[in-house]
Design a protein around this motif. Structure first.
Motif: not given
Length: 341
Positions: A44, A50, A73, A75-79, A88-89
């Motif tokens: 993290n 992204s 997680t 910052y959402g970049y790994s989604t 997911s999630s």
């Protein structure tokens, strides 16, 4: 532990390591590279964008063998990468929990005591992840049954990558290196280095033994040094060589038989093969004849095609012989067997 695992599995492997402060250099080296395998520990405090993660998605798509570890997680970049790998999630765990293994025979957890997989890494400020899954396949989790949001280790959608929500160096129980070896070896599917097949060893009676009691069971081991043995590929036959079609032998009554008629012209001895795969890398096989063995030269064969669970096959039959009772063999060919008492 990662370095030790790589050295143990592939001593000649060329490995390059990057830390969090050299992430851009890592992405640059990864893009368009021909690395055989990639391990990504996304943490993290790593400064990423992204576009960096898009490069990882592309590498995963092109080269397949990616281990993505995420302990918090990013910052959402790994989604995008998580979704591409079939999960997911991710949900951050801020606590320690007993770690259950749903598939204890899976390559990734093979040989790992499930009760040592406690997430004690959180004591170092590490918060592990658990995942929903879509096309990925869950391997372990934190509950006694498979439920959403509980997978800790998953096979990636392409069946060559791995997603973990725990860091193998923090599992506890002293099995950290073994888990790393299992993860790395799972991702290797035969394309990196030639795969060695299983082999047969520890026969009893052994090759060349004489005077073996006729009421003996025949024992042997099918072994692989790294992978579980595919027990469905074990094909074993036992033959009374004097009863082979066209054979020539001297029996215990000192009578000579040449090409004699026989209800079982191949000489195959019937019986039951018991397979004990308690240790899947060292499978114990026990052949129990339906009747006492004849006093003769006995030929045992494990057929070519014995394989591990990655499909690496033993190329040739493995054959050994022994004699029972007071039968002795001076010289043997398939054209004639010269024997004397």
């Amino acid at each position: 532990y990662l370095s030790s695992a790589i050295s143990s599995l592939w001593p000649s492997c060329s490995a390059t390591y990057y830390d969090g402060s050299t992430w851009p250099t890592f992405i640059s080296a990864l893009t368009g590279s021909d690395w055989s395998m990639c391990i990504v520990a996304a943490i993290n405090y790593t400064s990423t964008t992204s576009s960096d993660w898009a490069a990882l998605v592309n590498w995963y798509t092109d080269y397949a063998k990616l281990h993505f570890f995420d302990w918090a997680t990013n910052y959402g970049y790994s989604t995008g990468l998580i979704n591409a790998m079939g999960a997911s999630s991710p949900v951050t765990m801020g606590f320690t929990a007993s770690h259950y293994v749903w598939d204890s025979g899976h390559d990734i957890v093979q040989g790992i005591d499930p009760w040592t997989l406690d997430m004690h890494g959180w004591g170092f400020g590490v918060y592990h992840e658990r995942y929903n899954w879509s096309t990925a396949s869950p391997v372990t989790g934190w509950t006694a049954s498979e439920t959403a949001n509980q997978a800790g280790i998953l096979e990636a959608e392409n069946e060559e990558g791995v997603i973990t929500g725990l860091y193998e160096s923090f599992i506890g129980g002293g099995q950290e290196q073994q888990l790393w070896e299992n993860v790395l070896d799972y991702m290797w599917t035969g394309g990196w280095i030639p795969g060695e097949p299983p082999y047969v060893t520890s026969m009893d009676p052994d090759d060349g033994d004489t005077g073996v009691p006729v009421d003996t069971d025949i024992v042997f081991h099918c072994v692989h040094d790294i992978h579980p043995v595919d027990t469905d590929t074990i094909v074993f036959t036992v033959e009374d060589t004097s009863r082979r079609s066209g054979g020539r032998a001297l029996g215990s009554d000192s009578t000579l038989a040449v090409g004699r008629a026989d209800p079982r012209p191949t000489g195959e001895i019937s019986g039951t093969l018991g397979i004990d795969a308690t240790d899947p890398k060292d499978v114990l096989c026990t052949f129990t004849p339906d009747e006492d063995l004849p006093v003769d030269l006995i030929r045992c064969t494990v057929a070519a095609g014995l394989a591990d669970n990655h499909g690496h096959e033993m190329p040739d039959d493995f054959v050994w012989t022994f004699t029972t009772g007071n039968y002795s063999v001076e010289d043997t060919t398939w054209g004639a067997i010269k024997a004397g008492l």
